[in-house]
Scaffold this active site. Structure first.
Site, PDB file in Angstrom:
ATOM      1  N   ASN A  96       0.855  -1.189   0.000  1.00 22.63           N
ATOM      2  CA  ASN A  96       0.000   0.000   0.000  1.00 22.63           C
ATOM      3  C   ASN A  96       0.890   1.237   0.000  1.00 22.63           C
ATOM      4  OD1 ASN A  96      -2.374  -1.576   0.208  1.00 22.63           O
ATOM      5  ND2 ASN A  96      -2.141  -1.712   2.427  1.00 22.63           N
TER       6      ASN A  96
ATOM      7  N   HIS B  64       6.623  -1.900   3.559  1.00 21.32           N
ATOM      8  CA  HIS B  64       6.349  -3.295   3.949  1.00 21.32           C
ATOM      9  C   HIS B  64       5.570  -3.989   2.851  1.00 21.32           C
ATOM     10  CE1 HIS B  64       3.299  -0.551   5.623  1.00 21.32           C
ATOM     11  NE2 HIS B  64       2.412  -1.499   5.383  1.00 21.32           N
TER      12      HIS B  64
ATOM     13  N   HIS C  22       2.899  -6.933   2.374  1.00 18.24           N
ATOM     14  CA  HIS C  22       1.973  -7.849   3.048  1.00 18.24           C
ATOM     15  C   HIS C  22       1.999  -9.185   2.317  1.00 18.24           C
ATOM     16  CE1 HIS C  22      -0.484  -4.710   5.276  1.00 18.24           C
ATOM     17  NE2 HIS C  22       0.000  -3.944   4.314  1.00 18.24           N
TER      18      HIS C  22
END
Ligand code: 5GP
Ligand code: ZN
Length: 113
Positions: free
Chosen positions: A86, A99, A101
């Site tokens: 995101n 990050h 996911h």
């Protein structure tokens, strides 16, 4: 600057670590959105995917390899899984430390919400 994921990478904030390497850490998400929900982060602070530059290419490659390794380790490789990054407010990013996911263990839908 106080960054929760830098704290996790430094071992100062507890996390359920799944895998780690010289330049990345993988740990379980506090609020899992699937049976398996792991976050793969670089140890070095990068705010988001929008902030990477060409010389980060090798690092990003290693994060993707780590994400695929985590998925394999979690038994997701055969059935499939989803990797998500995101970016920014409209992208749904809430933690400003890059990050990936790793989501699996249920059927993913398209388009995502
Ligand atoms: P984003 O919305 O930025 O793409 O994802 C951030 C993720 O980090 C969320 O899924 C959220 O549940 C997770 N998260 C936020 N704070 C912590 C924390 O302190 N520990 C762990 N393990 N996950 C966190
Ligand atoms: Zn950070």
């Amino acid at each position: 600057m106080s960054c929760i994921f830098c704290g996790i990478a430094a071992g100062e904030v507890p996390s359920d670590t799944v895998a780690e390497g010289e330049d990345f850490v993988a740990f379980r998400d506090l609020q899992p959105q699937a049976a398996t929900h792991v976050l793969v982060i670089p140890r070095r602070h990068i705010s988001g995917i929008a902030d990477i530059i060409p010389k980060d290419g090798d690092l990003i490659g290693r994060l993707m390899v780590a994400a695929a390794d985590v998925a394999r380790g979690e038994g997701l490789a055969e059935g499939g899984y989803r990797l998500v990054v995101n970016q920014g407010e409209a992208g749904g990013q809430t933690v400003e430390h890059l990050h990936i996911h790793v989501l699996g263990g249920r059927q993913m839908r398209w388009p995502p919400g």
